[in-house]
Write a protein that holds these residues in place. Structure first.
Motif, PDB file in Angstrom:
ATOM      1  N   ARG A  17       0.841  -1.212   0.000  1.00  0.00           N
ATOM      2  CA  ARG A  17       0.000   0.000   0.000  1.00  0.00           C
ATOM      3  C   ARG A  17       0.870   1.254   0.000  1.00  0.00           C
ATOM      4  N   LEU A  57      -5.607  -5.382  -5.998  1.00  0.00           N
ATOM      5  CA  LEU A  57      -6.080  -5.771  -4.672  1.00  0.00           C
ATOM      6  C   LEU A  57      -5.933  -4.615  -3.682  1.00  0.00           C
ATOM      7  N   ASP A  61      -9.065  -2.660  -1.965  1.00  0.00           N
ATOM      8  CA  ASP A  61      -9.112  -2.697  -0.501  1.00  0.00           C
ATOM      9  C   ASP A  61      -9.205  -1.278   0.060  1.00  0.00           C
ATOM     10  N   ARG A  64     -12.747  -0.066  -0.568  1.00  0.00           N
ATOM     11  CA  ARG A  64     -13.699  -0.734   0.337  1.00  0.00           C
ATOM     12  C   ARG A  64     -13.575  -0.200   1.755  1.00  0.00           C
ATOM     13  N   THR A  65     -12.333  -0.015   2.196  1.00  0.00           N
ATOM     14  CA  THR A  65     -12.104   0.517   3.537  1.00  0.00           C
ATOM     15  C   THR A  65     -12.730   1.898   3.658  1.00  0.00           C
TER      16      THR A  65
END
Length: 186
Positions: A17, A57, A61, A64-65
């Protein structure tokens, strides 16, 4: 019994990330991710596949977070804008990842599309065919300051985040009102 890889995966995802937020897909290096995660390159490929899959991914993520952290209310887009502004101020890597994805992966993934479809569906009863417009304008106004050139933002007399947040909320309220007055919203 093989060892539990949960902690290794978490370290890889955290390092990925940071790496992707800073360098994007093209500039990110698996070597650096492995080094920062205290993992080997092979474990990254075994757990997550090629770099492109890992990037996708990480981006989904982050989205979505953000979707889980920021309550969406189709009846209160200005309030949503304020909450989203606060989240992006606290988590700037989310916007950086999304920007890199828009630049380097111009076609969206199914997961990414699902994130937006739910919001658009909730907006349709209120905005009809202009539901996508309402969300695009809201997101554009929320992210405008973050995406502006540092040459421009450095000209601001102060770094008053609370005042900027108020302006964003008011701008979204004005956009929503304009959509209603022009008949774009039902």
């Amino acid at each position: 019994m093989p060892p539990d890889a949960t902690e290794t995966k978490r370290r890889i995802l955290d390092a990925a990330r940071r790496e992707f937020a800073e360098f994007g897909l093209a500039g990110a290096r698996i070597d650096r991710i492995a080094e920062h995660a205290s993992a080997n390159k092979r474990s990254i490929y075994v757990h997550f596949g090629p770099k492109e899959d890992l990037f996708d991914l990480i981006v989904i993520d982050a989205l979505r977070t953000m979707a889980d952290a920021v309550r969406f209310d189709a009846g209160d887009l200005p309030g949503y804008a304020g909450r989203l502004y606060d989240h992006l101020l606290a988590e700037p890597s989310t916007l950086r990842l999304s920007t890199w994805a828009n630049l380097e992966r111009p076609s969206s993934t199914d997961d990414e599309g699902t994130t937006y479809c739910k919001k658009v569906d909730e907006l349709r009863p209120r905005y009809g065919d202009a539901a996508v417009d309402a969300l695009v304008l809201t997101l554009g106004l929320v992210t405008a300051w973050f995406a502006a050139s540092p040459a421009l933002t450095s000209l601001a007399p102060s770094d008053d985040g609370a005042a900027r947040r108020s302006i964003v909320v008011a701008a979204v309220a004005a956009a929503v009102a304009a959509m209603r007055s022009t008949g774009a919203a039902t």
